[in-house]
Structure formats: C-alpha cells, structure tokens
Design a protein around this motif. Structure first.
Motif, PDB file in Angstrom:
ATOM      1  N   ARG A  57       0.815  -1.227   0.000  1.00  0.00           N
ATOM      2  CA  ARG A  57       0.000   0.000   0.000  1.00  0.00           C
ATOM      3  C   ARG A  57       0.843   1.270   0.000  1.00  0.00           C
ATOM      4  NH1 ARG A  57      -3.219   2.191  -0.592  1.00  0.00           N
ATOM      5  NH2 ARG A  57      -4.501   2.762   1.190  1.00  0.00           N
ATOM      6  N   PHE A  58       2.152   1.148   0.204  1.00  0.00           N
ATOM      7  CA  PHE A  58       3.009   2.330   0.145  1.00  0.00           C
ATOM      8  C   PHE A  58       3.268   2.799  -1.283  1.00  0.00           C
ATOM      9  CE2 PHE A  58       4.159   1.117   4.508  1.00  0.00           C
ATOM     10  CZ  PHE A  58       4.115   2.360   5.122  1.00  0.00           C
ATOM     11  N   ALA A  59       2.878   2.018  -2.282  1.00  0.00           N
ATOM     12  CA  ALA A  59       3.094   2.413  -3.679  1.00  0.00           C
ATOM     13  C   ALA A  59       2.090   3.501  -4.045  1.00  0.00           C
ATOM     14  CB  ALA A  59       2.951   1.205  -4.595  1.00  0.00           C
ATOM     15  N   ASP A  60       2.484   4.731  -3.858  1.00  0.00           N
ATOM     16  CA  ASP A  60       1.557   5.852  -4.015  1.00  0.00           C
ATOM     17  C   ASP A  60       2.366   7.133  -4.186  1.00  0.00           C
ATOM     18  OD1 ASP A  60      -1.286   7.129  -3.443  1.00  0.00           O
ATOM     19  OD2 ASP A  60       0.155   8.180  -2.160  1.00  0.00           O
ATOM     20  N   GLY A  61       1.927   7.990  -5.100  1.00  0.00           N
ATOM     21  CA  GLY A  61       2.665   9.212  -5.372  1.00  0.00           C
ATOM     22  C   GLY A  61       2.812  10.104  -4.165  1.00  0.00           C
ATOM     23  N   TYR A  62       1.744  10.270  -3.382  1.00  0.00           N
ATOM     24  CA  TYR A  62       1.824  11.113  -2.191  1.00  0.00           C
ATOM     25  C   TYR A  62       2.801  10.520  -1.186  1.00  0.00           C
ATOM     26  CZ  TYR A  62       0.561  13.567   2.073  1.00  0.00           C
ATOM     27  OH  TYR A  62       0.620  14.292   3.235  1.00  0.00           O
ATOM     28  N   ARG A  63       2.701   9.204  -0.948  1.00  0.00           N
ATOM     29  CA  ARG A  63       3.584   8.569   0.024  1.00  0.00           C
ATOM     30  C   ARG A  63       5.038   8.576  -0.448  1.00  0.00           C
ATOM     31  NH1 ARG A  63      -1.044   4.867   0.136  1.00  0.00           N
ATOM     32  NH2 ARG A  63      -2.268   5.382   1.988  1.00  0.00           N
ATOM     33  N   TYR A  64       5.252   8.597  -1.752  1.00  0.00           N
ATOM     34  CA  TYR A  64       6.617   8.684  -2.280  1.00  0.00           C
ATOM     35  C   TYR A  64       7.170  10.104  -2.218  1.00  0.00           C
ATOM     36  CZ  TYR A  64       6.744   3.961  -4.383  1.00  0.00           C
ATOM     37  OH  TYR A  64       6.770   2.607  -4.603  1.00  0.00           O
ATOM     38  N   GLY A  65       6.334  11.059  -1.802  1.00  0.00           N
ATOM     39  CA  GLY A  65       6.787  12.445  -1.739  1.00  0.00           C
ATOM     40  C   GLY A  65       6.671  13.173  -3.056  1.00  0.00           C
ATOM     41  N   LEU A  66       5.810  12.658  -3.970  1.00  0.00           N
ATOM     42  CA  LEU A  66       5.642  13.286  -5.274  1.00  0.00           C
ATOM     43  C   LEU A  66       4.512  14.303  -5.276  1.00  0.00           C
ATOM     44  CD1 LEU A  66       5.956  10.083  -7.523  1.00  0.00           C
ATOM     45  CD2 LEU A  66       7.774  11.612  -6.714  1.00  0.00           C
ATOM     46  N   GLY A  67       3.861  14.502  -4.140  1.00  0.00           N
ATOM     47  CA  GLY A  67       2.734  15.422  -4.059  1.00  0.00           C
ATOM     48  C   GLY A  67       1.440  14.730  -4.419  1.00  0.00           C
ATOM     49  N   ALA A  68       1.406  14.063  -5.539  1.00  0.00           N
ATOM     50  CA  ALA A  68       0.256  13.297  -6.013  1.00  0.00           C
ATOM     51  C   ALA A  68       0.746  12.458  -7.176  1.00  0.00           C
ATOM     52  CB  ALA A  68      -0.883  14.227  -6.442  1.00  0.00           C
ATOM     53  N   GLU A  69      -0.176  11.832  -7.885  1.00  0.00           N
ATOM     54  CA  GLU A  69       0.223  11.035  -9.046  1.00  0.00           C
ATOM     55  C   GLU A  69      -0.864  11.112 -10.106  1.00  0.00           C
ATOM     56  OE1 GLU A  69      -1.483   6.633  -7.968  1.00  0.00           O
ATOM     57  OE2 GLU A  69       0.392   7.242  -7.022  1.00  0.00           O
ATOM     58  N   VAL A  70      -0.467  11.014 -11.367  1.00  0.00           N
ATOM     59  CA  VAL A  70      -1.448  10.894 -12.441  1.00  0.00           C
ATOM     60  C   VAL A  70      -1.806   9.432 -12.655  1.00  0.00           C
ATOM     61  CG1 VAL A  70      -0.753  12.996 -13.624  1.00  0.00           C
ATOM     62  CG2 VAL A  70       0.357  10.853 -14.215  1.00  0.00           C
ATOM     63  N   GLY A  71      -1.051   8.545 -12.067  1.00  0.00           N
ATOM     64  CA  GLY A  71      -1.281   7.117 -12.176  1.00  0.00           C
ATOM     65  C   GLY A  71      -0.018   6.373 -11.818  1.00  0.00           C
ATOM     66  N   ILE A  72      -0.095   5.062 -11.827  1.00  0.00           N
ATOM     67  CA  ILE A  72       1.076   4.224 -11.582  1.00  0.00           C
ATOM     68  C   ILE A  72       1.373   3.470 -12.861  1.00  0.00           C
ATOM     69  CG2 ILE A  72       2.004   2.283 -10.274  1.00  0.00           C
ATOM     70  CD1 ILE A  72       0.463   3.221  -7.866  1.00  0.00           C
ATOM     71  N   SER A  73       2.450   3.834 -13.506  1.00  0.00           N
ATOM     72  CA  SER A  73       2.801   3.228 -14.789  1.00  0.00           C
ATOM     73  C   SER A  73       3.477   1.884 -14.561  1.00  0.00           C
ATOM     74  CB  SER A  73       3.735   4.151 -15.570  1.00  0.00           C
ATOM     75  OG  SER A  73       4.216   3.499 -16.732  1.00  0.00           O
ATOM     76  N   THR A  74       2.929   0.854 -15.209  1.00  0.00           N
ATOM     77  CA  THR A  74       3.538  -0.476 -15.122  1.00  0.00           C
ATOM     78  C   THR A  74       4.402  -0.782 -16.334  1.00  0.00           C
ATOM     79  OG1 THR A  74       1.477  -1.382 -16.015  1.00  0.00           O
ATOM     80  CG2 THR A  74       1.740  -1.412 -13.634  1.00  0.00           C
ATOM     81  N   GLY A  75       4.549   0.187 -17.221  1.00  0.00           N
ATOM     82  CA  GLY A  75       5.460   0.034 -18.348  1.00  0.00           C
ATOM     83  C   GLY A  75       6.863   0.454 -17.963  1.00  0.00           C
ATOM     84  N   LYS A  76       7.752   0.514 -18.957  1.00  0.00           N
ATOM     85  CA  LYS A  76       9.150   0.804 -18.670  1.00  0.00           C
ATOM     86  C   LYS A  76       9.676   2.034 -19.415  1.00  0.00           C
ATOM     87  CE  LYS A  76      10.179  -4.101 -17.956  1.00  0.00           C
ATOM     88  NZ  LYS A  76      11.063  -5.236 -18.333  1.00  0.00           N
ATOM     89  N   ILE A  77       8.848   2.629 -20.258  1.00  0.00           N
ATOM     90  CA  ILE A  77       9.305   3.738 -21.083  1.00  0.00           C
ATOM     91  C   ILE A  77       8.831   5.064 -20.497  1.00  0.00           C
ATOM     92  CG2 ILE A  77       9.309   4.716 -23.408  1.00  0.00           C
ATOM     93  CD1 ILE A  77      10.698   1.988 -23.144  1.00  0.00           C
ATOM     94  N   HIS A  78       9.730   6.023 -20.451  1.00  0.00           N
ATOM     95  CA  HIS A  78       9.505   7.400 -20.011  1.00  0.00           C
ATOM     96  C   HIS A  78       9.330   7.521 -18.506  1.00  0.00           C
ATOM     97  CE1 HIS A  78       8.271  11.513 -19.796  1.00  0.00           C
ATOM     98  NE2 HIS A  78       7.066  11.199 -19.365  1.00  0.00           N
ATOM     99  N   ALA A  79       8.321   6.855 -17.947  1.00  0.00           N
ATOM    100  CA  ALA A  79       8.095   6.950 -16.503  1.00  0.00           C
ATOM    101  C   ALA A  79       7.581   5.611 -16.008  1.00  0.00           C
ATOM    102  CB  ALA A  79       7.093   8.057 -16.192  1.00  0.00           C
ATOM    103  N   ARG A  80       7.947   5.262 -14.762  1.00  0.00           N
ATOM    104  CA  ARG A  80       7.560   3.973 -14.194  1.00  0.00           C
ATOM    105  C   ARG A  80       7.165   4.159 -12.737  1.00  0.00           C
ATOM    106  NH1 ARG A  80      11.060  -1.718 -14.226  1.00  0.00           N
ATOM    107  NH2 ARG A  80       9.251  -3.043 -14.641  1.00  0.00           N
ATOM    108  N   GLY A  81       6.192   3.364 -12.280  1.00  0.00           N
ATOM    109  CA  GLY A  81       5.715   3.503 -10.920  1.00  0.00           C
ATOM    110  C   GLY A  81       4.824   4.731 -10.790  1.00  0.00           C
ATOM    111  N   PRO A  82       4.627   5.267  -9.576  1.00  0.00           N
ATOM    112  CA  PRO A  82       3.820   6.475  -9.415  1.00  0.00           C
ATOM    113  C   PRO A  82       4.377   7.621 -10.255  1.00  0.00           C
ATOM    114  CG  PRO A  82       4.247   5.460  -7.279  1.00  0.00           C
ATOM    115  CD  PRO A  82       5.116   4.755  -8.278  1.00  0.00           C
TER     116      PRO A  82
END
Length: 461
Positions: A388-413
């Motif tokens: 449950r820690f996989a989250d943009g806010y909990r990662y200190g990103l402020g928020a997230e547009v989503g959690i990317s499960t791909g590998k190109i450009h951006a990954r995770g929150p």
C-alpha cells in the motif's frame, strides 16, 4: 466565445467530434502559454483550487451523492462491484485530503527549467539539457473523482494543458470538480491561459481524441488491462498506461512472522479497493504451518474471502484457488494464497502472473531480499513493507497521475517529473560546424559542467 463554442452557422449543430476538436485546439494554445508561466503564478492558482474545494465542499458532496446512489443501484443489479462504489465515495475527510494534496503539489519543487545536464563542447560552446512540459496531455480514468483533481493539479504545476475524461459512474462529481477548478483559475492569474483544463464526457469524444495524434502529446489511461489495451490499440498518441495491480506479498522462510502477519493484513484489508492492495499471498513452505492459521483467522474476522492452492488447503480451511485467481485483481476483500518452495519459486510465480505493479518480500535474510528485489520485474519492489506504500503522495511526489507499469519514459507512481520532457539548448559565439571537420579540424572538449542554463550566458561569464 467560450472554450466549448465554435464558429458554426446557426443551421448547423456541433457534433461531439467538432466539440472535441475545439477543446483540443484551445488546450494546444493554452499549453504554449502555460509553459512560460512563472512558478509563483502556477502555485497561486493551485492554492486557489485548494481553497475552492474547501469552500464548495457541500456542492461536491451533493453531486457525489447522486453518483453513489446510482452506483449502488447498479451494484444491486450486479452491474457494478462494491470496490467501484467504494472508490467512488467522497466524504468531508476525503475532500480535505484532496485539498491538502493540491497544496502538496504546490509545495513541490518546480519541475520546469531545471538543468538536467550541462556540457562544454568547446570554448564558449555549451550544451544544456533543460526540463520542459510535455504539452497537451489527455487522461481517461475510471471511478475515482479525486483522480480528476490530482491529474489537473499535477498538469498545472508541470505546465501542461490537460484533457480530462472520467468514468460515467462519476459524471456528476467530475463535472462539479472541473467547474470548481476552472472558476478558481480562469482569468484570475496573470498570464495563466483560460482553457488549460478541458473536460470531455461522451464516448464519441474519446474516440475522436484518440485520432488527434498531431495535437495531443500524451494519453494516460487509468483502468483495467483491457481498457488500457483498447486505448493503445486505437491511437497513435504515445500511451502511458496505468493498468491493474495484481500485487503480491511473499513471506520468506526467514521472515519475522509477527511482522509479516501485520504487513500481509495491512496490504489487503487497509483499503482493498485500490490497485496497490495485495491480491496474492505467497508463503514459504517451511513456515506455512506456523504462519497461516493465525493470519487466516484475522482475515476471516475482517471478512476476507480466501482461496488457496492444494498445499495451502492442507494447512488451513480456505476455498480452492483456480489458475485464473493467480492473475486476478479482486479490488475487494478477496485474496488467493499459494505455498511456494523458496524465494526462487516466489520470483518465478510473480514474474509469470503479476502485472508489474508492486511486489513485497518479508524476510530478515538480506540475501533472499536481494534475490527477490533484483529478480522481480515490477515498477516497485519492497522489503518488509506493505504494498500500500506504492503511491505518489507517500513517495513524496505530491500526487500522481497514475502508476505506470510500463518501462518507457516513466515507471511507478507518475508525478511531476513524469509530466516533463526536455530540450537541448546550445549557447555559442558564432561557432561553425566547418571548424570541426577537415585537415585542420578543431577537437571537441566534451567536458561535463556543473552549471545551470541561463539564457544568453555561458558558465564562465
């Protein structure tokens, strides 16, 4: 003329496609202006959005109640799941969380204009790689109305215009939230363009949006694998997909079993309707008989429906798991349990069945932890922590547009950094390519610099 109006003759009626074209054109113009808005103005606009959400909370909750009432009727008819209804609901505490999230985004470091790298090619010839917005980003998401605010806030902070399409189950909530965002920002801040955020609602508008690959720079779908695949198959726009979360917790033979029980319980029960909740629990066969009975009792008390493989059912009384269970995102109080031989068996099972979202190992054996964390192919891999820690806010990103499960450009929150790209800026002094070819060619220095780009200046000035 508003952002939703076009110059059609009075005897003609705009089609959804015409409407979408007009909205995207407005967003394009806004994106070019938004990229140059001062940080202080973007932050002030975000603070205005947070204040408006608090001030108009009753209006938001009233609209949300309409959505929830309809969703609960759909649930009774078997057309919606309880998990969808849970994700849809807002309350005063949730609204405060949403407003606080917007303020958190405002408080993040400015992602624009940062010098990512600098290099001296030759004397007075310097190359800088500088962060800039992507441009026009579109997002198609399901169920959670707070997603609209998260995405809009991150887009504004990162200087991107945004096209928003929420699910029909949250249409009343999304409409009110969008109007609040628009009214809190349009015409109120110097240089901030009207129309930087656009809302589309009809399926026909989505289909038209996906055709506009020269006008829209990125599309970010949030939903099931089938939903994301549909978007990918029907557009040439680059897609940054947020797909389902088939997340695992593996309890190793060297785990602290008391801690493991607490973590496994939290990962499922704390909020089961979200994509980072655990769906399959893997247990090392050496500790299954000792570990499972107590945890299963806790799960039973919490109302979790359990299924297990044959080895698990020899230890505890749970339902029978099928092959389909190993690849299912329940999004509810349901969990499958599998007994594995060792950490290598856990890694093999996860890589074969997981969705590359978030996986966790619970162990005191650092070698086993390293084997697991290096061997797993996922956006986030944890050691002794709840998925449950996989989250943009909990990662200190402020928020997230989503959690990317791909590998190109951006990954995770995906936060602000994931909504930026870069430009190369070259600062010279009349340099010619001809000087670096031929018999008397100059040699490049290619020296890395510790310098920030400043227009018209070089590092030694």
């Amino acid at each position: 003329m508003t952002a939703h109006e076009t110059d059609t003759p009075e005897d003609e009626t705009d089609t959804p496609e015409d409407e979408t074209d007009a909205q995207v054109a407005t967003a394009q113009r806004a994106a070019l202006e938004l990229a140059n808005i001062e940080r202080t103005d973007r932050n002030a606009a975000l603070e205005s959005i947070a204040d408006a959400i608090r001030e108009r909370g009753d209006e938001i909750l009233e609209a949300n109640a309409e959505d929830v009432e309809e969703a609960e009727a759909m649930l009774e008819r078997g057309e919606y799941t309880q998990a969808l209804v849970d994700r849809l609901k807002l309350d005063p505490a949730k609204l405060e969380d949403i407003a606080g999230m917007v303020e958190s985004v405002a408080g993040q470091d400015d992602p624009l204009g940062a010098t990512l790298s600098a290099r001296k090619l030759d004397a007075d010839l310097e190359l800088y790689r500088v962060a800039v917005p992507i441009g026009v980003v579109a997002t198609v998401f399901e169920s959670r109305p707070d997603a609209l605010v998260q995405i809009a806030a991150l887009a504004l902070k990162s200087g991107n215009a945004v096209i928003l399409k929420g699910g029909s189950e949250a249409s009343e909530s999304n409409r009110v939230l969008y109007e609040i965002i628009r009214e809190a920002t349009d015409g109120r801040f110097e240089g901030l363009p009207d129309g930087w955020a656009q809302l589309i609602e009809a399926h026909e508008e989505v289909d038209r949006l996906l055709e506009l690959d020269e006008e829209v720079d990125l599309v970010m779908p949030r939903g099931s694998s089938e939903f994301v695949s549909y978007i990918q198959d029907n557009t040439q726009i680059p897609v940054l997909g947020h797909t389902e979360g088939v997340c695992h917790v593996y309890v190793d033979g060297e785990a602290d079993l008391d801690m493991a029980e607490d973590v496994a319980f939290d990962a499922k029960v704390q909020y089961p309707a979200v994509c980072n909740a655990v769906e399959t629990l893997l247990v090392d066969e050496s500790v299954a008989a000792e570990f499972l009975p107590g945890l299963v009792e806790r799960y039973d008390d919490a109302g979790v429906e359990l299924r297990g493989d044959e080895a698990t059912r020899e230890v505890v009384d749970v339902g029978e798991a099928t092959e389909a269970d190993w690849r299912t995102e329940y999004g509810d109080l349901e969990l499958s349990i599998k007994t594995v031989e060792d950490v290598y068996g856990a890694v093999e099972h996860i890589n074969a069945n997981g969705s590359k979202h978030t996986e966790s190992i619970l162990t005191e054996d650092t070698d086993a932890a390293e084997t697991f964390m290096r061997g797993i192919d996922a956006a986030s891999v944890f050691h002794n922590a709840s998925t449950r820690f996989a989250d943009g806010y909990r990662y200190g990103l402020g928020a997230e547009v989503g959690i990317s499960t791909g590998k190109i450009h951006a990954r995770g929150p995906v936060g602000l950094e994931g909504l930026t790209t870069y430009k190369y800026y070259l600062e010279g002094d009349g340099h010619l390519v001809a000087s670096y070819s031929g018999e008397d060619a100059l040699a490049f220095l290619h020296e890395d610099l510790d310098a920030e780009w400043t227009p018209g200046r070089r590092s030694d000035e």
